[in-house]
Structures are given as structure tokens and as C-alpha cells.
Design an enzyme around this catalytic site. Structure first.
Site, PDB file in Angstrom:
ATOM      1  NE  ARG A   1      -4.362  -1.445   1.596  1.00  0.00           N
ATOM      2  CZ  ARG A   1      -5.274  -1.928   2.416  1.00  0.00           C
ATOM      3  NH1 ARG A   1      -5.111  -1.807   3.712  1.00  0.00           N
ATOM      4  NH2 ARG A   1      -6.346  -2.524   1.941  1.00  0.00           N
TER       5      ARG A   1
ATOM      6  CE  LYS B 143     -23.841 -13.056   6.280  1.00  0.00           C
ATOM      7  NZ  LYS B 143     -24.237 -11.907   7.085  1.00  0.00           N
TER       8      LYS B 143
ATOM      9  N   GLY C 137     -10.827  -8.533  -1.000  1.00  0.00           N
ATOM     10  CA  GLY C 137      -9.661  -9.000  -0.257  1.00  0.00           C
ATOM     11  C   GLY C 137      -9.220 -10.414  -0.561  1.00  0.00           C
TER      12      GLY C 137
ATOM     13  N   GLY D 259     -13.816  -3.377  -0.382  1.00  0.00           N
ATOM     14  CA  GLY D 259     -15.135  -2.759  -0.231  1.00  0.00           C
ATOM     15  C   GLY D 259     -15.326  -1.607  -1.196  1.00  0.00           C
TER      16      GLY D 259
HETATM   17  P1  AMP Z   1     -16.205 -13.242   1.607  1.00  0.00           P
HETATM   18  O1  AMP Z   1     -15.576 -12.380   2.649  1.00  0.00           O
HETATM   19  O2  AMP Z   1     -17.679 -13.222   1.582  1.00  0.00           O
HETATM   20  O3  AMP Z   1     -15.581 -13.022   0.231  1.00  0.00           O
HETATM   21  O4  AMP Z   1     -15.845 -14.736   2.033  1.00  0.00           O
HETATM   22  C1  AMP Z   1     -14.563 -15.231   2.009  1.00  0.00           C
HETATM   23  C2  AMP Z   1     -14.473 -16.446   2.887  1.00  0.00           C
HETATM   24  O5  AMP Z   1     -15.418 -17.403   2.484  1.00  0.00           O
HETATM   25  C3  AMP Z   1     -13.116 -17.107   2.841  1.00  0.00           C
HETATM   26  O6  AMP Z   1     -12.550 -17.094   4.123  1.00  0.00           O
HETATM   27  C4  AMP Z   1     -13.434 -18.529   2.393  1.00  0.00           C
HETATM   28  O7  AMP Z   1     -12.680 -19.503   3.061  1.00  0.00           O
HETATM   29  C5  AMP Z   1     -14.891 -18.676   2.768  1.00  0.00           C
HETATM   30  N1  AMP Z   1     -15.547 -19.711   1.954  1.00  0.00           N
HETATM   31  C6  AMP Z   1     -15.628 -19.774   0.639  1.00  0.00           C
HETATM   32  N2  AMP Z   1     -16.272 -20.874   0.259  1.00  0.00           N
HETATM   33  C7  AMP Z   1     -16.607 -21.547   1.370  1.00  0.00           C
HETATM   34  C8  AMP Z   1     -17.309 -22.757   1.631  1.00  0.00           C
HETATM   35  N3  AMP Z   1     -17.772 -23.502   0.626  1.00  0.00           N
HETATM   36  N4  AMP Z   1     -17.522 -23.105   2.903  1.00  0.00           N
HETATM   37  C9  AMP Z   1     -17.064 -22.340   3.899  1.00  0.00           C
HETATM   38  N5  AMP Z   1     -16.385 -21.194   3.735  1.00  0.00           N
HETATM   39  C10 AMP Z   1     -16.160 -20.796   2.475  1.00  0.00           C
END
Ligand code: AMP
Length: 396
Positions: A39, A202, A352, A375
Site C-alpha cells: 500500500r 455471504k 480482499g 469494499g
Molecule cells: P467473503 O468475505 O464473503 O468473500 O468470504 C470469504 C471467505 O469465504 C473465505 O474465508 C473462504 O474460506 C470462505 N468460503 C468460501 N467458500 C466456502 C465454503 N464452501 N464453505 C465455507 N467457507 C467458504
């Protein structure tokens, strides 16, 4: 009217105050050192330009971590000042706070050209976008530069309110310009075929971007835990895979939209009886009751690759599985590799975790644009601008 960038500024002999994102990771020992300087390195182009153009003073501002509105040694910008001073080959004076009386004396001394204000977030007025605090910051300089793309989605005193004091004298830095140019290739008329890839955990975090993308993409490939609410909404069994009730509802709503045929979901999975446990290959869409999906399967990766083969524009946000665990990282790294091999396509990775995956695979230089703001890049795509960018227009 468009915002002005720094190459349009008349800098000679002027005092310049500039906001950067020096929010770097630090080691957790007694003498913290910077574990990843990216950064700061990315800010050097703008900093050097300002100095080369003859600024009489350069006052640098940034936040670091999430201190609770008061001084906290853990979040001191001291290591940043030391690194900058090494990189610039000149002293970088770190102030005690953003408002202490010593700052005025530094501004008067000839010896101290580059001044780094201590962590902005030691003052609660920064995040509350306080007018008086912004006025104080503005009083140090003749020109304002914002090059902190990673915080441009926040309405903070140093990114937002401060602009009200620099009518016609506020400029975007090179990093901001670079991000805007790249993101506009996605937001404004992306060259088709345009493929979006969304993963992560999510649906609710990414619902707005999914709805927005569905209008402009030719296909939206969904992976990671994000896929299960969609599969469940289509009536498939997902075993014990992650799926919040709220996400299932959102997925059902999305599948009711006219663009639903653009959504592509996994056709096989790598699953396990427990989180991060031994892998079991599931060769169909439905996942047995005792298993949770943790990565997309090889057939899905092939399917996604075939959609990507002819793409001219690609946006990727979010991993395809529990990629931190090597056993469940093949989908994510497979996508990273596929993007790096595309010819004549504009590829943008934001967010990220997908950025971390691309960096870990050492493929970042084969991607057209790796966004520095997770974000911020998502919000830019959703809204076509950000508060910190809009605010640069205040005085025009
Ligand atoms: P996000 O912050 O929504 O982009 O989520 C990222 C996180 O989702 C990472 O830490 C991944 O390990 C987790 N992740 C992705 N796919 C899966 C899955 N099938 N089951 C559990 N965690 C997951």
C-alpha cells in the site's frame, strides 16, 4: 463535470496535503514492522510527483487499523514514517497528533519538507466526518490530494468534509485515477462477452453487486459458499453446507429476476463431513445429508473455464471455496490461473480474498487490474462512484 487529477495541478511552491491509505499489516511484536509494504509502495508515484513538481511542503495523512478514537501505540504510523523516509531518501517527520501545535512550526521550518500526520483515527472526529477537524487539517495546506482509494467509500473528515475547504484546489492522485479508469471499464459498456465471477461466504454482503451485475453480464458464475443458497433455492440438497436463512431468501428473490438464466451454478463439489476435514468428491449438484461443500468440483471448474474462454471482460470477486486450506483451494486457484491465461480480455479482480489468492499464486501481473480496495471497488461497481470521489467535485 469530471474531477481533476494531480497532473493538472500547479504544485510549484505550494503546500500540499495528501490522503493515502497506509493501512499496512504490522507484525505483532514489541517493535512492529510492516509485513507487506504494497500500500505504501503504490502511493510513491503520487508522492514523488508532488515532490518533483516543487511542492514546498508535503503533508501526508492516513489511518492505520481501528484505534478507538485515541492515541494507541499499537497503531502508531512510526513504522510507516521510517519506511517512507527510506524510500524517499529524505526525512519524514511524524507529528504527535493531527492537531498538535508543533505542526505549525514544522510548516515553518525549511528542513522538514515531508510531514506525516499521526494516525487520523486517533481522533474520533475523523470517522464522524467532523467539519472543524477537517478545517484544521485543511489549514495546513494550499492544495488537497486524495489518493486513498481503499477508503474512498467512507465519508470521513480527511476524505470527504475536507474537500469543502479546497474549492478548485482538490485533486485525485494517480492510484485513484488508475482505479477509476479500470473500474469504469466494468461499469460503463464492458466489452462482451462479459463474465462475472462471484464467490465468498455471504449472499447478503454481495446482493447489490449480484443484482447490478446481472443486468450487464452475459454470465454470472457463482462459487464458494455463495453457491449453496442458490442451489437450495432451486430445490437441490446441500447437506450441511453453509446457508443462512436470510441468504436463502435473497437467493430465491434473485432467481425470480428476469436475468436468472445468466446464473451458472456448480455441478459438482469437493465436500467433507466437517469443516476443513477429509475431502469427499461429490459428482452431482446434490450434496449428501452428512456433507458440507467446501470447494467447487473439477467439472465445475471446467465448466467455468469454458465460459471464460471467450470472455472479453471479466470481473472476479470472492473465492470459490475454503481456499485458505490447500485441499479446498483448487477451484479458487484454478479461476486465478484461467484469468491469467486469457488473451485480449480485460480482467479485474477485486475483494480482499480473491486478491490474496491471485497474489499467493503470483499471478497478479497477469491480471489487467487488481484493485487495492475490496469494499471500495464493490461499492464503485454498485454505484458508479464513491463518496470520496464525489467530494473531490465539491469545489468545481
Ligand atoms: P467473503 O468475505 O464473503 O468473500 O468470504 C470469504 C471467505 O469465504 C473465505 O474465508 C473462504 O474460506 C470462505 N468460503 C468460501 N467458500 C466456502 C465454503 N464452501 N464453505 C465455507 N467457507 C467458504
Amino acid at each position: 463535470m469530471a474531477i481533476k487529477f494531480i497532473d493538472e495541478a500547479n504544485i510549484e511552491g505550494k503546500k500540499v496535503i495528501a490522503r493515502f491509505d497506509f493501512n499496512v499489516p504490522l507484525s505483532k511484536d514489541a517493535n512492529p514492522t510492516i509485513t507487506d509494504t504494497t500500500r505504501i509502495d503504490m502511493a510513491l508515484k503520487t508522492i514523488n510527483f508532488i515532490l518533483e513538481k516543487g511542492a514546498s511542503k508535503l503533508i501526508l495523512m492516513s489511518h492505520l487499523g481501528r484505534p478507538k478514537g485515541q492515541f494507541d501505540e499499537k497503531y502508531s504510523l512510526e513504522p510507516v514514517a521510517a519506511y517512507l523516509s527510506e524510500k524517499l531518501g529524505q526525512d519524514v517527520v511524524l507529528t504527535e497528533s493531527c492537531t498538535d501545535s508543533g505542526i505549525k512550526s514544522y510548516l515553518g521550518f525549511n528542513e522538514s519538507k515531508v510531514i506525516l500526520l499521526q494516525n487520523l483515527r486517533f481522533h474520533p472526529e475523523e470517522t464522524s466526518n467532523d467539519h472543524e477537524f477537517a478545517k484544521k487539517l485543511a489549514s495546513y495546506a494550499d492544495l488537497y490530494v486524495n489518493d486513498a482509494f481503499g477508503t474512498a467509500h467512507r465519508k470521513h473528515a480527511s476524505t470527504y468534509e475536507i474537500n469543502t475547504f479546497f474549492k478548485g484546489r482538490a485533486f485525485g492522485g494517480f492510484l485513484l485515477q488508475n482505479e477509476i479508469d479500470a473500474l469504469n471499464k466494468i461499469v460503463e459498456r464492458p466489452t462482451p462477452p462479459f463474465i462475472g465471477i462471484v464467490g465468498g461466504a455471504k449472499v447478503s454482503d454481495k446482493i447489490k453487486i449480484i443484482e447490478k451485475l446481472l443486468v450487464s453480464v452475459d454470465k454470472l458464475l457463482i462459487g464458494g459458499a455463495m453457491a449453496y443458497p442458490f442451489l437450495k433455492a432451486q430445490g437441490h440438497d446441500i447437506g450441511t453446507s453453509l446457508c443462512a436463512d436470510e441468504d436463502l431468501k435473497l437467493a430465491k428473490n434473485i432467481l425470480a429476476l428476469p436475468y436468472k438464466s445468466k446464473i451458472v451454478l456448480p455441478t459438482d463439489h469437493l465436500a467433507s463431513e466437517e469443516f476443513g476435514g477429509a475431502p469427499v468428491q461429490v459428482n452431482e449438484k446434490d450434496i449428501p445429508k452428512n456433507l458440507m461443500g467446501l470447494d467447487i468440483g473439477p467439472n465445475t471448474l471446467e465448466l467455468y473455464r469454458s465460459h471464460l474462454a471467450s470472455a472479453k471482460t471479466v470481473l472476479w470477486n470472492g473465492p470459490m471455496g475454503l481456499f485458505e486450506n490447500e485441499v479446498y483451494s483448487k477451484g479458487t486457484f484454478g479461476i486465478a490461473e484461467t484469468l491469467s491465461e486469457l488473451q485480449n480480455a480485460f480482467t479485474l479482480v477485486g475483494g480482499g480474498d480473491s486478491v490474496a489468492a491471485v497474489n499467493k499464486a503470483k499471478l497478479a501481473d497477469k491480471i489487467s487490474h487488481v484493485s487495492t480496495g475490496g469494499g471500495a471497488s464493490l461499492e464503485y461497481i454498485e454505484n458508479g462512484t464513491l463518496p470520496g470521489i464525489k467530494a473531490l467535485r465539491f469545489g468545481i
